[in-house]
Design an enzyme around this catalytic site. Structure first.
Site, mmCIF file in Angstrom:
data_model
loop_
_atom_site.group_PDB
_atom_site.id
_atom_site.type_symbol
_atom_site.label_atom_id
_atom_site.label_comp_id
_atom_site.label_asym_id
_atom_site.label_seq_id
_atom_site.Cartn_x
_atom_site.Cartn_y
_atom_site.Cartn_z
ATOM 1 N N LYS A 121 27.906 43.320 40.538
ATOM 2 C CA LYS A 121 27.008 44.314 41.155
ATOM 3 C C LYS A 121 26.001 44.886 40.148
ATOM 4 C CE LYS A 121 29.593 45.916 45.171
ATOM 5 N NZ LYS A 121 30.182 47.065 45.866
ATOM 6 N N ASP B 181 25.982 50.080 50.377
ATOM 7 C CA ASP B 181 27.230 50.871 50.381
ATOM 8 C C ASP B 181 26.901 52.352 50.552
ATOM 9 O OD1 ASP B 181 29.013 48.788 50.037
ATOM 10 O OD2 ASP B 181 29.048 48.942 47.845
HETATM 11 P P1 NAP Z 1 36.121 49.134 40.533
HETATM 12 O O1 NAP Z 1 34.703 49.075 40.078
HETATM 13 O O2 NAP Z 1 37.114 48.155 39.969
HETATM 14 O O3 NAP Z 1 36.649 50.640 40.238
HETATM 15 C C1 NAP Z 1 37.934 51.064 40.592
HETATM 16 C C2 NAP Z 1 38.205 52.467 40.025
HETATM 17 O O4 NAP Z 1 39.505 52.859 40.474
HETATM 18 C C3 NAP Z 1 38.264 52.539 38.507
HETATM 19 O O5 NAP Z 1 37.917 53.832 38.091
HETATM 20 C C4 NAP Z 1 39.748 52.249 38.248
HETATM 21 O O6 NAP Z 1 40.203 52.751 36.996
HETATM 22 C C5 NAP Z 1 40.373 53.056 39.349
HETATM 23 N N1 NAP Z 1 41.709 52.607 39.719
HETATM 24 C C6 NAP Z 1 42.131 51.336 39.958
HETATM 25 N N2 NAP Z 1 43.428 51.336 40.339
HETATM 26 C C7 NAP Z 1 43.832 52.645 40.334
HETATM 27 C C8 NAP Z 1 45.065 53.283 40.638
HETATM 28 N N3 NAP Z 1 46.140 52.597 41.034
HETATM 29 N N4 NAP Z 1 45.124 54.637 40.519
HETATM 30 C C9 NAP Z 1 44.060 55.351 40.112
HETATM 31 N N5 NAP Z 1 42.853 54.786 39.805
HETATM 32 C C10 NAP Z 1 42.745 53.454 39.921
HETATM 33 O O7 NAP Z 1 36.230 48.965 42.107
HETATM 34 P P2 NAP Z 1 35.135 49.437 43.187
HETATM 35 O O8 NAP Z 1 34.144 48.371 43.425
HETATM 36 O O9 NAP Z 1 34.651 50.773 42.776
HETATM 37 O O10 NAP Z 1 36.034 49.515 44.523
HETATM 38 C C11 NAP Z 1 37.008 50.532 44.699
HETATM 39 C C12 NAP Z 1 37.620 50.417 46.094
HETATM 40 O O11 NAP Z 1 36.635 50.726 47.068
HETATM 41 C C13 NAP Z 1 38.131 49.002 46.431
HETATM 42 O O12 NAP Z 1 39.355 49.106 47.118
HETATM 43 C C14 NAP Z 1 37.075 48.457 47.361
HETATM 44 O O13 NAP Z 1 37.603 47.515 48.299
HETATM 45 C C15 NAP Z 1 36.641 49.734 48.072
HETATM 46 N N6 NAP Z 1 35.299 49.619 48.635
HETATM 47 C C16 NAP Z 1 35.193 49.753 49.984
HETATM 48 C C17 NAP Z 1 33.940 49.671 50.571
HETATM 49 C C18 NAP Z 1 33.836 49.826 52.059
HETATM 50 O O14 NAP Z 1 32.831 49.372 52.627
HETATM 51 N N7 NAP Z 1 34.784 50.463 52.704
HETATM 52 C C19 NAP Z 1 32.791 49.425 49.803
HETATM 53 C C20 NAP Z 1 32.940 49.308 48.411
HETATM 54 C C21 NAP Z 1 34.221 49.393 47.835
HETATM 55 P P3 NAP Z 1 40.506 51.719 35.794
HETATM 56 O O15 NAP Z 1 39.160 51.284 35.299
HETATM 57 O O16 NAP Z 1 41.272 52.551 34.845
HETATM 58 O O17 NAP Z 1 41.292 50.568 36.386
#
Ligand code: NAP
Length: 272
Positions: free
Chosen positions: A68, A104
């Site tokens: 991204k 998003d």
């Molecule tokens: P990302 O860039 O990998 O970021 C994830 C964040 O969550 C990081 O700060 C990570 O910390 C933290 N994290 C991961 N596992 C954790 C846990 N068990 N407890 C606490 N913190 C945790 O991922 P992203 O792209 O932001 O996506 C995050 C979520 O949003 C995903 O599940 C994705 O499917 C969802 N999402 C949904 C939509 C929708 O349309 N509904 C759109 C976009 C994203 P660390 O770096 O320390 O691991």
């Protein structure tokens, strides 16, 4: 024949092909949505795929983890939203130039509207790519945002990119007295298959009167949503945002609006 697709890695579990192929069918358009798995650091493939959009061979692409941000140097321009968020999830061709947008943000805004609250203190859990889109959206709506992440330095780093955003550690002491009218989960905690995980720390009470929005959409009712509802809070999962961001990308590529119900029905068959 309209060629669309998704660029990222890994991609096997994505719902985007089902959503966009349903949108093509519902719009009476001949086309397909393909997966383009590209591993982190493969700049040659990123440049090649952007080039295929520039020539019109591909009508447009969605971009997901881990590209991204990495895709940005290969594009000809960014929309104001993508520039402010610093991440792109949709690329499209306009007047010979390949643009990057971030649907998003608008997808989250549209679905948050259905949850209710409109301003006040908001707490965003997580400090990754989705958190950036959420924070930009909430700031532009007038919310006072605090980020809580399990790594304090990551929360601080992201907070520093937005004026007036605070950072906290995502643990029970950090959130013990947190004030929030809205809690947004932007971590993957609770996502299938680890459905018993919950990003809200055990032992910390939910702030009274808060509404909870969970970006996780599989399962449709996450543990966080379940526990928030059990505590008497309004709560919503990320299914609606997933549908909105897809519909907005489809509109950028084809100029066609899609009935959200069509996309909802597709997901209802896949996610149970
Ligand atoms: P990302 O860039 O990998 O970021 C994830 C964040 O969550 C990081 O700060 C990570 O910390 C933290 N994290 C991961 N596992 C954790 C846990 N068990 N407890 C606490 N913190 C945790 O991922 P992203 O792209 O932001 O996506 C995050 C979520 O949003 C995903 O599940 C994705 O499917 C969802 N999402 C949904 C939509 C929708 O349309 N509904 C759109 C976009 C994203 P660390 O770096 O320390 O691991």
């Amino acid at each position: 024949m309209i060629e669309l697709g998704l660029l990222g890695y890994p991609l096997e579990h994505s719902f985007s092909p089902a959503l966009h192929e349903a949108a093509l069918r519902a719009s009476g358009l001949d086309g397909r949505y393909s997966l383009y798995p590209v591993v982190r650091g493969d700049a040659v493939s990123l440049r090649d795929l952007v080039g295929r959009v520039r020539t019109g061979e591909l009508r447009g692409l969605n971009v997901t983890i881990p590209h991204k941000q990495a895709i940005i140097p290969f594009l000809d321009g960014l929309t104001a939203t993508a520039r402010a968020v610093g991440a792109v999830n949709t690329i499209y061709l306009q007047e010979g130039r390949v643009w990057g947008d971030n649907t998003d943000t608008a997808g989250f805004a549209a679905d948050l509207h259905k949850l209710g609250p409109t301003s006040g203190p908001a707490l965003v859990l997580g400090a990754g790519g989705a958190a950036r889109a959420v924070i930009h959206c909430l700031r532009s709506m007038g919310w006072a945002v605090t980020i809580a992440a399990r790594r304090r330095e990551q929360a601080r780093e992201l907070a520093d990119q937005f004026a007036g955003v605070e950072a906290l550690l995502l643990d029970a002491p950090g959130l013990q007295n947190a004030r929030a009218g809205l809690i947004v989960n932007a971590t993957p905690a609770g996502m299938f298959p680890d459905i018993e995980a919950c990003p809200w720390p055990r032992g910390a009470p939910f702030p009274e009167e808060a509404a909870v929005y969970d970006l996780v959409y599989n399962p449709p009712e996450t543990r966080l949503v379940r526990e928030a509802r059990a505590a008497g809070l309004r709560a919503r999962s990320g299914l609606g945002m997933l549908i909105e961001q897809a519909a907005l990308a489809f509109e950028l590529w084809t100029g066609r609006k899609v009935e959200r119900e069509v996309l909802h029905n597709v997901l209802a068959h896949i996610i149970r």
